[in-house]
Design an enzyme around this catalytic site. Structure first.
Site, PDB file in Angstrom:
ATOM      1  N   LYS A 155       0.818  -1.215   0.000  1.00  0.00           N
ATOM      2  CA  LYS A 155       0.000   0.000   0.000  1.00  0.00           C
ATOM      3  C   LYS A 155       0.849   1.260   0.000  1.00  0.00           C
ATOM      4  O   LYS A 155       0.456   2.273  -0.573  1.00  0.00           O
ATOM      5  CB  LYS A 155      -0.948   0.019   1.212  1.00  0.00           C
ATOM      6  CG  LYS A 155      -2.117  -0.945   1.076  1.00  0.00           C
ATOM      7  CD  LYS A 155      -3.222  -0.567   2.055  1.00  0.00           C
ATOM      8  CE  LYS A 155      -4.370  -1.554   1.993  1.00  0.00           C
ATOM      9  NZ  LYS A 155      -5.380  -1.284   3.030  1.00  0.00           N
ATOM     10  N   LYS A 163      -7.100 -10.169  -8.443  1.00  0.00           N
ATOM     11  CA  LYS A 163      -8.238 -10.121  -7.521  1.00  0.00           C
ATOM     12  C   LYS A 163      -9.307  -9.143  -8.001  1.00  0.00           C
ATOM     13  O   LYS A 163      -8.986  -8.106  -8.570  1.00  0.00           O
ATOM     14  CB  LYS A 163      -7.752  -9.648  -6.138  1.00  0.00           C
ATOM     15  CG  LYS A 163      -7.680 -10.766  -5.122  1.00  0.00           C
ATOM     16  CD  LYS A 163      -7.240 -10.265  -3.768  1.00  0.00           C
ATOM     17  CE  LYS A 163      -8.366  -9.554  -3.029  1.00  0.00           C
ATOM     18  NZ  LYS A 163      -8.002  -9.251  -1.630  1.00  0.00           N
ATOM     19  N   LYS A 183     -12.062  -2.986  -6.038  1.00  0.00           N
ATOM     20  CA  LYS A 183     -12.860  -1.771  -6.164  1.00  0.00           C
ATOM     21  C   LYS A 183     -12.160  -0.741  -7.023  1.00  0.00           C
ATOM     22  O   LYS A 183     -12.788   0.184  -7.521  1.00  0.00           O
ATOM     23  CB  LYS A 183     -13.156  -1.181  -4.783  1.00  0.00           C
ATOM     24  CG  LYS A 183     -11.918  -0.616  -4.068  1.00  0.00           C
ATOM     25  CD  LYS A 183     -12.326   0.077  -2.780  1.00  0.00           C
ATOM     26  CE  LYS A 183     -11.154   0.367  -1.876  1.00  0.00           C
ATOM     27  NZ  LYS A 183     -10.135   1.251  -2.405  1.00  0.00           N
TER      28      LYS A 183
END
Ligand code: TRP
Length: 354
Positions: free
Chosen positions: A116, A208, A211
């Protein structure tokens, strides 16, 4: 609170665009957990969300939207405790104590922080680095025994167990002296798995479902209506082969594996069961069946979410009630933690019995 043998805790970040991966990997399993002999707590983790920038008005809307998704999917706010994290101050309070238990070396190993934070690590917030410690506090403020999470949270759960273990060891004398036996925090079990522990992108079976995927066709949003759901499944990437009759035949076929996994998870059956019915079938047969199943299971949730989000006052009342109930449990843990650590606190202090 009635005496349950298990305490289940889990959290979902209010960062927008809840999709099929969140539903099958988390929310649907939360609903099923309610049938165990367990008190379940389901938390919208807004403190975690602000570890990266969130627009304030958008954040408020997303907290209500995740709550609406919980309720629409079948989480019963009477049986379970549904709340947002920032309403219960004990999460942040316990995180501070855990900051002093966890070691720098442990956090430096967290792969999610590395992903991240990316290349510009110096510019990441300290909260992003500390994220897993707050997560340990979420879980252990309730001394949760079981935590349903996705595969990607496994390392964070291991850190939670390490923190519980180190706290129990560091303070063992004081824990015993305060009448808590030889361990205060449980060593929490992660519950990972099910046929859809990982739901992949509909455009690329090796990535994956996310969003943040630029293609909206890569995911099924929980707010998609029946037409959108059916169309996205019709357009999902596949390979030219018919479905195999054994699960082993799904190896090296990521898109086929993903669609079979989604079918299994939605139907509450195994991949084997799906292939027993569809082995040898072409995607031209399987996709319409999957689309029907997805529409019947998901479209009512989207409809109910729309109804619930139209009444934010009701959602806020659910969160307020859940927050108050959560706080009664967490406050007991924090009182005990303060006594164990050696703080002086307001209220009837339980003196060490020694
Ligand atoms: N980190 C989790 C996720 O991104 C969310 C989370 C925060 C959580 N606190 C938690 C999950 C405690 C389980 C238990 O999915």
């Amino acid at each position: 609170m009635a005496a349950f043998t298990e305490l289940v805790f889990s959290g979902v970040q209010p960062t927008g665009n809840l999709h099929l991966g969140n539903y099958l990997g988390a929310v649907k399993r939360f609903v099923e957990m309610q049938d165990r002999d367990a008190q379940c707590l389901y938390c919208v983790v807004d403190l975690h969300a602000i570890t990266v920038w969130q627009d304030p008005e958008a954040l408020r809307g997303q907290i209500r939207e995740v709550t609406a998704a919980f309720l629409a999917a079948g989480i019963d706010p009477k049986r379970s405790i549904v709340f947002n994290q920032s309403q219960v101050p004990q999460h942040a309070e316990l995180a501070w104590v855990f900051n002093c238990v966890a070691r720098l070396g442990w956090l430096n190993r967290m792969t999610q922080f590395k992903e991240k934070a990316g290349k510009d690590r110096e510019n990441a917030s300290i909260g992003l680095y500390d994220y897993p410690v707050l997560m340990a506090a979420d879980i252990l403020a309730y001394r949760a025994t079981h935590v349903p999470v996705g595969e990607d949270q496994k390392q964070h759960l291991e850190l939670t167990r390490d923190i519980a273990q180190k706290f129990n060891t560091d303070f063992s004398g004081s824990i015993t002296a305060h009448g808590h036996g030889d361990a205060f925090f449980p060593i929490t079990e992660p519950l990972i798995g099910g046929p859809a522990a990982r739901v992949m992108s509909l455009r690329d079976g090796t990535k994956k479902m996310s969003k943040s995927d630029p293609s909206d066709n890569a995911r099924i949003n929980l707010t998609d209506d029946a037409d959108a759901i059916a169309q996205k499944i019709r357009r999902a990437k596949t390979d030219p082969e018919p479905l195999p009759s054994e699960v082993a035949g799904l190896k090296e076929r990521p898109e086929a594996d993903n669609l079979v996994g989604i079918y299994a998870a939605l139907a509450g059956i195994t991949r084997e069961d799906v292939l027993r019915d569809f082995g040898g079938a072409q995607f031209s047969t399987f996709k319409p069946a999957l689309a029907d199943l997805a529409v019947t299971s998901l479209a009512p949730i989207a409809g109910e979410m729309r109804r619930l989000t139209a009444d934010p006052g009701h959602i806020d009342a659910v969160l307020a009630d859940g927050g108050a109930r959560a706080e009664t449990i967490a406050a007991q843990t924090l009182d005990a933690v303060k006594d164990i650590v050696g703080f002086v606190r307001r209220g009837p202090s339980l003196q060490a019995v020694r």
